[in-house]
Scaffold this motif. Structure first.
Motif, PDB file in Angstrom:
ATOM      1  N   GLU A 151     -62.675 -45.470  -0.762  1.00 33.90           N
ATOM      2  CA  GLU A 151     -62.497 -44.870   0.592  1.00 33.90           C
ATOM      3  C   GLU A 151     -61.430 -44.003   1.225  1.00 33.90           C
ATOM      4  OE1 GLU A 151     -60.160 -48.932   2.069  1.00 33.90           O
ATOM      5  OE2 GLU A 151     -61.160 -50.518   1.770  1.00 33.90           O
ATOM      6  N   ASP A 152     -60.989 -43.675   0.374  1.00 35.43           N
ATOM      7  CA  ASP A 152     -60.406 -42.324   0.648  1.00 35.43           C
ATOM      8  C   ASP A 152     -61.682 -41.403   0.289  1.00 35.43           C
ATOM      9  OD1 ASP A 152     -58.247 -43.583   1.186  1.00 35.43           O
ATOM     10  OD2 ASP A 152     -57.039 -42.653  -1.034  1.00 35.43           O
ATOM     11  N   GLU A 153     -61.875 -41.297  -0.602  1.00 33.80           N
ATOM     12  CA  GLU A 153     -63.040 -40.987  -1.193  1.00 33.80           C
ATOM     13  C   GLU A 153     -63.382 -40.271   0.077  1.00 33.80           C
ATOM     14  OE1 GLU A 153     -65.411 -39.117  -4.354  1.00 33.80           O
ATOM     15  OE2 GLU A 153     -65.307 -41.665  -4.785  1.00 33.80           O
ATOM     16  N   LYS A 154     -64.553 -41.495   0.565  1.00 33.26           N
ATOM     17  CA  LYS A 154     -65.496 -41.369   1.531  1.00 33.26           C
ATOM     18  C   LYS A 154     -65.024 -40.948   2.699  1.00 33.26           C
ATOM     19  CE  LYS A 154     -68.179 -44.619   3.697  1.00 33.26           C
ATOM     20  NZ  LYS A 154     -69.049 -46.010   4.921  1.00 33.26           N
ATOM     21  N   ILE A 155     -63.476 -41.222   3.675  1.00 34.59           N
ATOM     22  CA  ILE A 155     -63.416 -40.624   4.554  1.00 34.59           C
ATOM     23  C   ILE A 155     -62.901 -39.154   4.148  1.00 34.59           C
ATOM     24  CG2 ILE A 155     -61.591 -40.719   6.033  1.00 34.59           C
ATOM     25  CD1 ILE A 155     -62.368 -43.411   5.639  1.00 34.59           C
TER      26      ILE A 155
END
Length: 116
Positions: free
Chosen positions: A14-18
């Protein structure tokens, strides 16, 4: 793969996607919101992506190693340590501390709490 490893992997995804969306070219940035510029300056997408990469490496080093004969899993990076009299059971303190960052997530298990 343990529940804690799955949980951490999902949060890092999730952190990477954002951060990847925000790291787009100058035409891909969303409309700035109040405080957005300050947040990006402090937590730039490039820094977040480096942090995700580093945390993934830590998770890989501390992924629980299944024990034989029905014994609890142990952390391969924390064991064997000559100064520890027993095998460090998984999840180890390193994994618990990584997960604590996401303690407000609905999938976080309070059993993972590092106890600080």
């Amino acid at each position: 793969m343990s529940d804690l490893v799955s949980f951490l992997t999902a949060r890092l995804d999730e952190d990477e996607k954002i951060a990847s969306v925000l790291a787009g070219d100058k035409w891909g940035w969303p409309q700035p919101q109040p405080g957005f510029a300050d947040h990006v300056a402090r937590h730039s997408p490039a820094r977040v992506l480096r942090e995700v990469e580093a945390k993934r490496a830590i998770v890989a080093l501390h992924e629980p190693l299944p024990s034989s004969y029905g014994e609890p899993s142990v952390c391969p990076s924390c064991w064997p340590q000559p100064w520890i009299g027993t095998h460090p059971l998984a999840p180890c303190p390193t994994m618990r501390n990584l997960a604590a960052v996401y303690s407000d997530h609905p999938d976080y298990d309070p059993e993972w709490s590092p106890g600080f």
